[in-house]
Design a protein around this motif. Structure first.
Motif, short mmCIF file in Angstrom:
data_model
loop_
_atom_site.label_atom_id
_atom_site.label_comp_id
_atom_site.label_asym_id
_atom_site.label_seq_id
_atom_site.Cartn_x
_atom_site.Cartn_y
_atom_site.Cartn_z
N GLN A 83 -44.62 -63.41 10.70
CA GLN A 83 -44.74 -62.17 9.92
C GLN A 83 -45.99 -61.39 10.35
O GLN A 83 -45.95 -60.16 10.51
CB GLN A 83 -44.81 -62.48 8.43
N MET A 84 -47.09 -62.11 10.55
CA MET A 84 -48.32 -61.45 10.99
C MET A 84 -48.16 -60.90 12.41
O MET A 84 -48.64 -59.79 12.72
CB MET A 84 -49.50 -62.41 10.94
N ALA A 85 -47.47 -61.65 13.26
CA ALA A 85 -47.25 -61.19 14.64
C ALA A 85 -46.44 -59.89 14.64
O ALA A 85 -46.75 -58.95 15.39
CB ALA A 85 -46.53 -62.27 15.44
N GLU A 86 -45.40 -59.82 13.81
CA GLU A 86 -44.59 -58.60 13.73
C GLU A 86 -45.42 -57.43 13.21
O GLU A 86 -45.30 -56.30 13.71
CB GLU A 86 -43.38 -58.84 12.81
N HIS A 91 -48.34 -52.44 14.45
CA HIS A 91 -49.62 -51.74 14.30
C HIS A 91 -50.17 -51.34 15.68
O HIS A 91 -50.70 -50.22 15.83
CB HIS A 91 -50.62 -52.65 13.58
N ALA A 92 -50.04 -52.23 16.65
CA ALA A 92 -50.54 -51.93 18.00
C ALA A 92 -49.77 -50.78 18.63
O ALA A 92 -50.35 -49.91 19.30
CB ALA A 92 -50.45 -53.18 18.89
N HIS A 93 -48.45 -50.76 18.43
CA HIS A 93 -47.64 -49.67 18.99
C HIS A 93 -48.04 -48.32 18.40
O HIS A 93 -48.02 -47.30 19.09
CB HIS A 93 -46.16 -49.92 18.72
N HIS A 94 -48.38 -48.31 17.13
CA HIS A 94 -48.71 -47.05 16.45
C HIS A 94 -50.22 -46.80 16.38
O HIS A 94 -50.63 -45.82 15.74
CB HIS A 94 -48.11 -47.05 15.04
N LEU A 169 -46.91 -60.37 22.55
CA LEU A 169 -45.57 -60.80 22.95
C LEU A 169 -45.59 -62.23 23.50
O LEU A 169 -44.76 -63.06 23.12
CB LEU A 169 -45.01 -59.85 24.01
N ASP A 170 -46.52 -62.50 24.41
CA ASP A 170 -46.61 -63.83 25.03
C ASP A 170 -46.93 -64.92 24.00
O ASP A 170 -46.33 -65.99 24.01
CB ASP A 170 -47.67 -63.82 26.14
N ARG A 171 -47.88 -64.64 23.11
CA ARG A 171 -48.27 -65.64 22.11
C ARG A 171 -47.13 -65.93 21.14
O ARG A 171 -46.90 -67.08 20.77
CB ARG A 171 -49.50 -65.16 21.35
N THR A 172 -46.43 -64.89 20.71
CA THR A 172 -45.33 -65.08 19.75
C THR A 172 -44.19 -65.86 20.39
O THR A 172 -43.57 -66.72 19.74
CB THR A 172 -44.82 -63.72 19.24
N LEU A 180 -40.54 -60.43 20.40
CA LEU A 180 -40.68 -59.29 19.49
C LEU A 180 -40.10 -58.03 20.12
O LEU A 180 -40.15 -57.84 21.35
CB LEU A 180 -42.14 -59.06 19.14
N SER A 181 -39.56 -57.16 19.27
CA SER A 181 -39.01 -55.89 19.74
C SER A 181 -39.22 -54.85 18.66
O SER A 181 -39.08 -55.14 17.47
CB SER A 181 -37.53 -56.04 20.06
N LEU A 182 -39.55 -53.65 19.09
CA LEU A 182 -39.78 -52.56 18.15
C LEU A 182 -38.45 -51.91 17.81
O LEU A 182 -37.69 -51.52 18.71
CB LEU A 182 -40.72 -51.52 18.77
N ALA A 183 -38.13 -51.81 16.51
CA ALA A 183 -36.90 -51.15 16.09
C ALA A 183 -36.91 -49.70 16.54
O ALA A 183 -37.96 -49.06 16.59
CB ALA A 183 -36.76 -51.23 14.56
#
Length: 498
Positions: A83-86, A91-94, A169-172, A180-183
């Motif tokens: 959940q924190m990774a998502e 947050h990083a993308h935005h 991405l690598d850690r998750t 992970l993927s951004l909707a």
């Protein structure tokens, strides 16, 4: 934590350089080259700029610390939750968008409000001999410079945050086995990026010149009359409209090939390896489209090879099975042909007919697990031996279930597992009845029975065509599906007449 520290230092470096260039560079140069000041006034204005900048940097750092808190929390944990990774990934993308808001908010008002206040006080107490009108122009200039600074910081931050995104991405993937993927609904619009960037890039020189020109004209001729304002406003509207329309056209030019590539990728993803995008472009998109079409041809070629390998596998397995017993040679191929006839008459779609043929070819593959002393026995089988024989449908289904990819084998399993079920529920292995028996199982049961009855065995000669059909007729509704059996009987009678 080292990667985050590098990221934070890079952001601070970008921000300090950008702010210094915007405030002291563009703003300072604008002031000191447009207006004429005494040394006392230069010192006063420089002091005001310095004090306002300190206030701006302090407020900006406070908001920067708040915006980066989620990164520090993430990197402080050895194994962050999914959940924190998502959350941190989004947050990083935005984060570049937050950078823009941070500059247009605390940056702009943290600088402008103190500067306006100090300048107005300096004019009031006659430390500066400037008209209050200049404060209004300076405020417009601050908004303009802040907007331009925000656009530059957006692209610098976009570049700076990419190593963080890759690390998340690598850690998750390593910690949770999740990619992970951004909707799509959370993507930052390219249209907005192009339009705002082009708007500021196109209009910044124009507006900056207009402000400088306004100050110069005011110095020369005093207050500007209304006719000048009307003319200046008209020119500005024309310039801004051109920038907006140019940004719109630029986006549309980029959007078309992107939409075509996206549509092509959707076709490939849904199984259409023949998808192709027409190369109508003379820019870098031409290379992308050529690469996409080359990829499509490679996928199509690979799919064809895989199909041929799979077909060869089915045929080889069927031939290998039939080779164990010379008296049943060709049995699997004949059953596959009969099953295809029944499937065609029953109106099965083409794709399902192909799957039916494969299932029929391999319907007896489970006999591999039956000892030769039982499978090839010429005398009547004992009850124990017959129970062993009855296991071959389950053994066959279990064998095929191990073949990868499983999704390619899954449609074949019902035909292999249930081809010895009876319509009245007295068959094996699960005593299914009626239409609860999968259709592949019901079809192969008819085809298998007919070929078994008309083929020679060591202990008996094969029945005549007419007798086998008569037995099928008698067994309609009890041993075999009445509708499918009748279709087969009618077809075979019609064939014998012709």
């Amino acid at each position: 934590m080292t990667l985050y520290k590098q990221f934070e230092r890079r952001l601070l470096k970008n921000y300090i350089l950008g702010s210094t260039a915007a405030v002291l560079g563009v703003g300072g140069v604008f002031l000191f080259t447009t207006l004429r000041f005494s040394w006392k006034e230069i010192f006063m204005i420089s002091s005001i700029l310095l004090l306002s900048s300190i206030f701006m940097f302090s407020l900006e750092y406070l908001f920067f610390h708040m915006h980066t808190a989620v990164f520090r929390s993430y990197y402080s944990k050895k194994v962050p939750s999914i959940q924190m990774a998502e959350k941190v990934y989004f947050h990083a993308h935005h984060f570049p968008v937050r950078t823009v808001k941070r500059i247009l908010g605390p940056h702009l008002f943290g600088l402008s409000i103190p500067a306006i206040t100090f300048t107005a006080a300096a004019i009031y107490f006659e430390f500066l001999s400037l008209p209050y009108y200049y404060i209004y122009l300076a405020t417009l200039g601050a908004i303009l410079v802040a907007g331009m600074h925000a656009i530059i910081e957006f692209f610098l931050t976009t570049k700076a945050v990419q190593p963080i995104l890759k690390d998340i991405l690598d850690r998750t993937l390593k910690d949770h086995g999740v990619t992970l993927s951004l909707a799509s609904s959370r993507h930052i619009s390219i249209q907005r990026k192009i339009q705002w960037s082009t708007l500021f890039i196109g209009t910044f020189p124009l507006l900056l010149f207009a402000l400088a020109n306004q100050v110069r004209l005011y110095q020369i001729s005093g207050a500007i009359n209304s006719s000048y304002w009307s003319w200046a406003l008209f020119v500005l509207i024309i310039g801004i409209s051109f920038a907006i329309y140019g940004a719109y056209l630029l986006f549309k030019d980029i959007q078309q090939p992107m939409n075509e590539l996206q549509a092509g990728m959707y076709e490939v993803r849904t199984g259409n390896s023949n998808a192709k995008v027409d190369d109508l472009y003379s820019d870098e998109f031409s290379k992308l489209i050529k690469g996409f079409n080359h990829m499509g041809r490679a996928i199509q070629s690979r799919d064809q090879e895989n199909k041929q390998l799979l077909e060869s596998f089915f045929a080889t397995m069927a031939a290998t099975l039939d080779a164990r017993d010379p008296y049943t040679a060709g049995h699997s191929l004949r059953v596959a042909d009969y099953a295809m006839k029944i499937g065609q008459m029953a109106g099965l779609p083409f794709q399902q007919l192909l799957q039916l043929r494969k299932a029929a070819l391999l319907h007896d593959i489970g006999k591999i697990g039956i000892p030769d002393m039982i499978l090839l026995k010429e005398e009547k089988l004992t009850d124990e031996e017959f129970e062993m024989i009855k296991k071959h449908p389950v053994i066959g289904a279990d064998i095929l279930a191990q073949v990868q990819p499983f999704e390619a084998m899954k449609p074949l399993l019902p035909g292999v597992r249930y081809h010895h079920e009876r319509f009245d529920g007295n068959g094996y292995p699960e005593k299914l009845a009626g239409n609860s028996i999968p259709i592949f199982g019901r079809i192969i049961a008819v085809a298998d029975a007919y070929d078994a009855m008309t083929s020679d065995r060591p202990y008996r000669k094969g029945m005549t065509h007419e007798k086998a059909l008569a037995i099928l007729e008698d067994g309609r509704g009890t041993q075999w599906d009445p509708y499918l059996t009748q279709l087969f009987i009618d077809e075979m009678k019609l064939k014998s007449i012709s």
